[in-house]
Design an enzyme around this catalytic site. Structure first.
Site, PDB file in Angstrom:
ATOM      1  N   HIS A 176       0.826  -1.208   0.000  1.00  0.00           N
ATOM      2  CA  HIS A 176       0.000   0.000   0.000  1.00  0.00           C
ATOM      3  C   HIS A 176       0.857   1.252   0.000  1.00  0.00           C
ATOM      4  CE1 HIS A 176      -3.863  -2.089   1.648  1.00  0.00           C
ATOM      5  NE2 HIS A 176      -3.831  -2.052   0.343  1.00  0.00           N
ATOM      6  N   HIS A 220     -12.318  -3.765   1.804  1.00  0.00           N
ATOM      7  CA  HIS A 220     -12.064  -2.457   2.329  1.00  0.00           C
ATOM      8  C   HIS A 220     -12.211  -1.336   1.290  1.00  0.00           C
ATOM      9  CE1 HIS A 220      -7.753  -1.929   0.764  1.00  0.00           C
ATOM     10  NE2 HIS A 220      -8.166  -3.080   0.269  1.00  0.00           N
ATOM     11  N   ASP A 267      -9.838  -9.609   0.448  1.00  0.00           N
ATOM     12  CA  ASP A 267      -8.948  -9.065   1.489  1.00  0.00           C
ATOM     13  C   ASP A 267      -9.399  -9.408   2.916  1.00  0.00           C
ATOM     14  OD1 ASP A 267      -6.876  -7.778   0.078  1.00  0.00           O
ATOM     15  OD2 ASP A 267      -8.161  -6.068  -0.363  1.00  0.00           O
TER      16      ASP A 267
END
Ligand code: FEO
Length: 399
Positions: free
Chosen positions: A23, A145, A164
């Site tokens: 990320h 998410h 996820d």
């Protein structure tokens, strides 16, 4: 590496042994990760999710060990982020007639990220797709998410392909929870929740309630990262329910975190004295100096703690940068049910660090306990004793 996870269902994704940041460097992945994709063989063939683009050939070669990838009828995209959807264009270049199945929001994200030319088939919660003997049921999971996130449930196998959700960043040769260290699996699942899902806990609670109401029986949870929950899928569901409601799992975790950044070791003296006071007060507390400690790991411990005490030296009429970044991170992750306080040192600017720390703590939503622990240059013996006493009183509040 291919692993059969149920009759005619195979894990065909890739293990990324070397990735150490995720990320955009906001998440450290000391144990690497996997990009799990699942191939379902029936009268119609479905591939659920893909991999990061750099692992496309590995995915295709894994599929080729079972079938010719051009025979894929449906590519199910549970989520549009690049680590799961990045190989969609390459797969659909080969499986030219395949339909790309995703949520309506998935269509929008995939269109923007990878192109709008695919043969889309949008699905929503309750929709089903019959492959032959097996039936796929879809459950939209917005904000678990991303807005587009979705679960795919294989009804006959009671298998939830959760993308996820319920994942962990673990690279391993083992695929299942009964083959891998359960403490590491749960620790990495906690780190994943704390750093990705914590601010979305309200969505998690609602989704867990919805899935319970739907009466979906779950025998196995196969996420898109890490270990598959085959032995105890209920264990990770219960853990999510606890984390989402701000409760810690049973275990020996720190109840108070002292997180500080000390330029020349003087702020650290106060940190150690506060720690002594907390210990005397009967609570488990840990010290985390920054930047020496990994912020992602500190956040994980914070999720299960009840209190946070932060300290900084004064620099340029403000706090030090690594602590500032940590507090900005905490603000975004919105931990709940915690109390917080602050301490520090200064040379000639007596209130700036205190004001800055308290202003940042206020943005996290934690209940603030005022302190008078900001000392000139270096705490003396009386001031260190003050830190000890403060630690004891903070411990009493925690208990
Ligand atoms: Fe949201 Fe693993 O990607």
């Amino acid at each position: 590496m291919i692993t059969k996870i149920a009759e005619n269902i195979y894990c065909v994704g890739a293990v990324d042994w070397n990735v150490r940041n995720f990320h955009g460097y906001t998440y450290t992945t000391a144990r690497g990760t996997t990009y799990n994709a699942y191939l379902i063989i029936d009268e119609k063939i479905a591939l659920v999710d893909t991999v990061l683009p750099s692992f496309t050939e590995m995915l295709l070669n894994n599929i080729r060990e079972i079938i010719d990838p051009s025979k894929i009828d449906y590519l199910i995209a549970n989520h549009a982020e690049v680590d799961h959807a990045g190989a969609i264009p390459a797969v659909l270049e080969i499986a030219k007639n395949a339909k790309l199945v995703c949520s309506p929001r998935g269509k929008s994200s995939i269109g923007r990220l990878y192109g709008e030319h695919f043969n889309f088939m949008t699905v929503k919660t309750g929709d089903e797709l019959k492959l032959g003997k097996k039936t796929l049921a879809f459950v939209e999971a917005p904000m678990l998410h991303w807005p587009d996130s979705m679960f795919t449930y294989v009804k006959e196998d009671k298998l939830l392909l959760s993308n996820d959700a319920f994942g962990q960043h673990i690279a391993s040769s083992e695929r299942f929870d009964d083959e891998y260290d359960p403490c590491i699996t749960m620790d990495e699942a906690a780190k994943y929740y704390a750093n990705i899902l914590l601010p979305l806990s309200d969505f998690v609670i609602k989704k867990l309630e919805e899935v319970t109401k739907m009466g979906i029986e779950i025998k196995m949870i196969a996420p898109s990262h890490g270990i598959i929950w085959r032995k105890e899928p209920g264990k990770i569901i219960n853990a999510y329910a606890k984390w989402a409601s701000g409760e810690a799992l049973p275990g020996i975790l720190p109840e108070v975190l002292i997180v500080y950044e000390s330029m020349w070791g003087n702020t650290e003296k106060s940190a150690r004295a506060i720690l002594d006071g907390l210990t005397m007060g009967g609570v488990r507390a840990n010290l985390y100096g920054l930047p020496q400690n990994d912020r992602t790991e500190v956040i994980k411990d914070l999720m299960s703690a009840k209190g946070l005490i932060v300290g900084s030296s004064t620099h340029n009429e403000d706090i030090l940068l690594n602590l500032a970044a940590f507090l900005d991170d905490v603000k975004g992750l919105k931990p709940i049910k915690k109390i917080a306080s602050s301490f520090g040192t200064y040379g000639w600017s007596p209130v700036q660090a205190k004001n800055s720390l308290n202003a940042k703590l206020k943005t996290t939503g934690m209940e603030i306990v005022e302190s008078d622990l900001f000392f000139k240059w270096s705490p003396d013996a009386a001031e260190l004793q003050k830190c000890v006493e403060f630690g004891k009183s903070f411990a009493a509040k925690i208990k």
